[in-house]
Design a protein around this motif. Structure first.
Motif, mmCIF file in Angstrom:
data_model
loop_
_atom_site.group_PDB
_atom_site.id
_atom_site.type_symbol
_atom_site.label_atom_id
_atom_site.label_comp_id
_atom_site.label_asym_id
_atom_site.label_seq_id
_atom_site.Cartn_x
_atom_site.Cartn_y
_atom_site.Cartn_z
ATOM 1 N N TRP A 390 -20.186 40.986 70.005
ATOM 2 C CA TRP A 390 -19.756 41.762 68.769
ATOM 3 C C TRP A 390 -19.120 40.576 67.934
ATOM 4 C CZ3 TRP A 390 -13.728 41.463 69.305
ATOM 5 C CH2 TRP A 390 -13.193 40.857 70.334
ATOM 6 N N GLN A 391 -18.367 40.996 66.762
ATOM 7 C CA GLN A 391 -18.124 39.901 65.591
ATOM 8 C C GLN A 391 -16.947 39.954 65.105
ATOM 9 O OE1 GLN A 391 -21.334 41.576 62.880
ATOM 10 N NE2 GLN A 391 -22.271 39.894 63.227
ATOM 11 N N THR A 392 -16.294 39.059 64.534
ATOM 12 C CA THR A 392 -15.019 39.246 63.769
ATOM 13 C C THR A 392 -15.133 40.509 63.275
ATOM 14 O OG1 THR A 392 -14.922 36.904 63.712
ATOM 15 C CG2 THR A 392 -13.297 38.089 62.525
ATOM 16 N N GLU A 393 -15.924 40.678 62.405
ATOM 17 C CA GLU A 393 -15.962 41.948 61.671
ATOM 18 C C GLU A 393 -15.993 43.191 62.445
ATOM 19 O OE1 GLU A 393 -18.175 39.529 61.682
ATOM 20 O OE2 GLU A 393 -18.716 38.832 59.482
ATOM 21 N N THR A 394 -16.417 43.329 63.423
ATOM 22 C CA THR A 394 -16.271 44.559 64.111
ATOM 23 C C THR A 394 -15.039 44.801 65.122
ATOM 24 O OG1 THR A 394 -17.333 44.046 66.192
ATOM 25 C CG2 THR A 394 -18.668 44.481 64.320
ATOM 26 N N GLY A 500 -30.801 35.663 68.500
ATOM 27 C CA GLY A 500 -30.361 34.472 67.808
ATOM 28 C C GLY A 500 -29.912 34.966 66.443
ATOM 29 N N ARG A 501 -29.493 34.292 65.500
ATOM 30 C CA ARG A 501 -29.174 35.007 64.185
ATOM 31 C C ARG A 501 -30.258 34.634 63.256
ATOM 32 N NH1 ARG A 501 -23.117 33.304 63.122
ATOM 33 N NH2 ARG A 501 -22.446 32.744 65.408
ATOM 34 N N THR A 502 -30.293 35.411 62.515
ATOM 35 C CA THR A 502 -31.257 35.787 61.458
ATOM 36 C C THR A 502 -31.615 34.199 60.598
ATOM 37 O OG1 THR A 502 -29.942 36.540 59.860
ATOM 38 C CG2 THR A 502 -31.235 38.130 60.946
HETATM 39 MG MG MG Z 1 -20.871 35.668 61.513
#
Ligand code: MG
Ligand code: ATP
Length: 631
Positions: A390-394, A500-502
């Protein structure tokens, strides 16, 4: 009894969205029930439980204090100062009310911001809950940040009051906070009216007259005062929190009240399987989203005791976490792969020193969980290891296995994959160029979420709706979807893998390679404890992969081992993925939350300025790489 499959359950959560979340909303107390479950009429924004009024502190503290006043609520353990304190729900409520009375006396009211810059001490949780109680917006800033990072966050949040402490402590070393805070305030254009200081007696500090306030003195003045919870419309802002800053300037994630409470309460049941009266232990820090959701709010909403730990996983020894599990009968534990990798450098027998019979599962999140690390800890502890993405955002897990849903068949975990999309998340994989949805298995695409985001996710970027819309919702051509900026792949059974990250993709002679795949391969080599791979500009091939590896035993570093690791990559991934160099280091540059700062490694490897390093944990890691590359 016939059981539903998880896929069916997930599909229903989307197809019957409002009915699904209306059921979940019953998990919390509402003063006024919601009039509308989801208002998705203004994409990409969404409003949840519109018209309902509730309060996070009431749901996390008061309702349990009324039912089980003596039940354990907050267990604080500090191996730094050698203290362990247990607060019952009634005691926690009294502390929170005293803190809330102090805030109110300083003129803090609904909608005002309070910046919390604290070590892992109970007063930090009191302050968060006190804000929630009176409708003030908290903005917790990780207590390890230096003055420049802190100043930019003070400016962004514009708090009326700052709550802080004299010092934190790490492996017995006192880290004074007050000088950093004073400097940050002097650097910031915004000046908070007051600074509430918790004096732990660790580091003497100078008081600014007319601004600095003493917590102990005010606490005794306000002790026993009743401060009722303020009922807030569900979409009122509860807090703001900055992302880790792994890829650039941190974003101020803004969260609501009702949606967050419902999302967390649901996850505590369906994902974590935690029961009221049990103990939950997250070894994260309140400065990160895991600390917000699963040290403070989630466990307390569920009526569980939460264990708040000031200390490291290896002090006084690498069995300390398991000693706490045994002593406090922890049933659910949450940590990060980076902590496990630290333990992996110690004797595996330490995992077995304590009786872990109470523990049902260890959840890990924050960065990719490589298979060797997952196997090591699973074998050592003998409990399920559950990766969750997950992410800080979610605000709560987006991919994992939810194995505690009544009537739904459990989903086995699969090494290398955090699991499946959680209920409420309309997860898709898209082709990065065409924006087309990838429906066949084993295709790599950008992991995105369709509108509306489920309850608990960010409402917007604090003070910057345009940044919210443009950063997150406009990155895939022709599609208005939320981008996670992570690569994903779904196998034939529906397990999603994070590749991985885009922006961590490298291009070697026309081949696009995810640095994560190469890292996963190298970390499978027996000698390697941890590795980072970055793409470095190369005149001939465009880019080449360079690896920085930390060995389990540093004396093994040799040109022969470098060659062996390269052959290992050749055999597993093919020669295109072979790193041009494997450098041996003793430390990798990481953010304070334990994430690899590949962009900084890459910049240094290319001789560029590494840019914003405010979130870098230990600068010696980069210095080491610089010296190495100069040779
Ligand atoms: Mg991020
Ligand atoms: P910023 O957005 O400021 O660059 P950040 O993305 O590191 O920082 P966080 O919100 O703390 O900030 O981290 C979320 C990211 O961490 C995810 O987008 C993903 O890249 C990574 N991540 C989290 N959990 C996992 C996991 N279980 N497996 C793989 N990656 C994960």
């Amino acid at each position: 009894m016939t059981q539903q499959t998880y896929a069916e359950f997930h599909a229903r959560s989307l197809a019957e969205r409002d009915a699904f979340w209306a059921e979940q909303a019953r998990r919390i107390d509402w003063q006024t029930p919601p009039q509308q479950i989801c208002d998705a009429s203004n994409p990409p924004f969404a409003r949840w439980f519109v018209g309902g009024t509730t309060n996070l502190c009431h749901n996390a503290v008061d309702r349990h204090a009324a039912a089980r006043p003596d039940g354990r609520a907050l267990i604080w353990v500090s191996t730094e100062v050698g203290k362990e304190v247990v607060y019952s729900f009634a005691q926690l409520q009294a502390e929170v009310e005293a803190m809330a009375a102090i805030l109110q006396a300083q003129g803090v009211g609904q909608g005002d911001r309070v910046l919390i810059y604290m070590p892992m001490i109970p007063e930090a949780a009191f302050a968060m809950l006190a804000c929630a109680r009176i409708g003030a917006i908290h903005s917790v800033v990780f207590g390890g940040f230096a003055s420049v990072s802190l100043a930019s966050r003070i400016e962004d949040a514009a708090p009326k009051l700052v709550v802080s402490a004299d010092a934190g402590s790490r492996v017995g070393k006192v880290l004074p906070y007050k000088p950093l805070l004073d400097e940050a305030i002097s650097l910031s254009a915004h000046k908070p009216a007051g600074v509430l200081m918790v004096d732990r007696g660790l580091a003497p500090f100078a008081r600014v007259a007319g601004r600095d306030l003493d917590y102990a003195e005010l606490r005794s003045q306000h002790w026993g005062r009743r401060v009722p919870c303020v009922w807030l419309e569900s979409n009122t802002t509860s807090y703001t929190l900055y992302t880790s800053g792994t890829t650039g300037k941190p974003k101020g994630v803004q969260r609501d009240v009702g949606g967050y409470a419902v999302a967390l309460a649901t996850s505590m049941d369906y994902i974590f399987g935690g029961k009221p009266g049990e103990t939950y232990f997250s070894s994260s820090d309140i400065g990160w989203v895991v600390g917000h959701s699963y040290i403070v709010y989630g466990p307390l909403l569920q009526g569980m005791a939460t264990l708040m730990y000031e200390g490291t996983p290896v002090n006084p020894d690498a069995a300390v976490l398991w000693r706490l599990v045994e002593k406090y009968q922890v049933t659910v534990m949450f940590s990060a792969p980076t902590a496990v990798r630290v333990l992996k450098k110690h004797d595996a027998a330490l995992l077995k020193r304590h009786d872990l019979a109470s523990l049902r599962a260890l959840f890990l999140a924050g960065e990719p969980l490589d298979e060797p690390t997952a196997r090591w800890i699973a074998d050592g502890l003998g409990v399920p290891i559950i990766d969750n993405y997950w992410q800080t955002e979610t605000g709560w897990p987006l991919l994992t296995v939810a194995n505690h849903i009544p009537g739904v068949a459990p989903v086995p975990t699969r090494f290398g994959s955090p699991g499946m999309p959680m209920y409420g998340y309309d997860v898709k994989l898209l082709d990065e160029n065409s924006g087309e949805e990838l429906t066949e298995p084993d295709r790599k695409g950008v992991l995105v979420i369709g509108h509306p985001l489920p309850p608990g996710c960010l409402q917007t970027v604090w003070g910057d709706d345009a940044r919210f819309v443009n950063t997150y919702w406009k990155s895939v051509p022709g599609r208005e979807v939320y981008s996670t900026f992570d690569w994903g792949l779904r196998d034939a059974d529906g397990y999603t893998f994070i590749l991985g990250r885009t922006d961590d993709v490298i291009n070697v002679a026309g081949h696009r390679l995810g640095t994560r795949e190469i890292e996963e391969c190298i970390s499978g080599h027996a000698a390697v404890a941890e590795v980072a791979v970055v793409g470095v500009a190369d005149a001939l091939k465009g880019q080449v992969a360079i690896a920085f590896a930390v060995l389990r035993d540093p004396v093994q570093a040799s040109p022969a081992l470098e060659g062996e690791i390269m052959k290992h990559v050749d055999a597993q991934l093919g020669a295109v993925a072979r790193p041009a160099r494997v450098h041996f280091v003793t430390l990798l540059p990481k953010t304070r939350s334990g994430k690899l700062l590949r962009r900084a490694l890459q910049a240094v490897a290319e001789g560029r300025d590494p840019g914003d390093l405010t979130t870098l944990d230990d600068p010696t890691a980069l210095a080491q790489v610089k010296t190495l590359l100069q040779k």
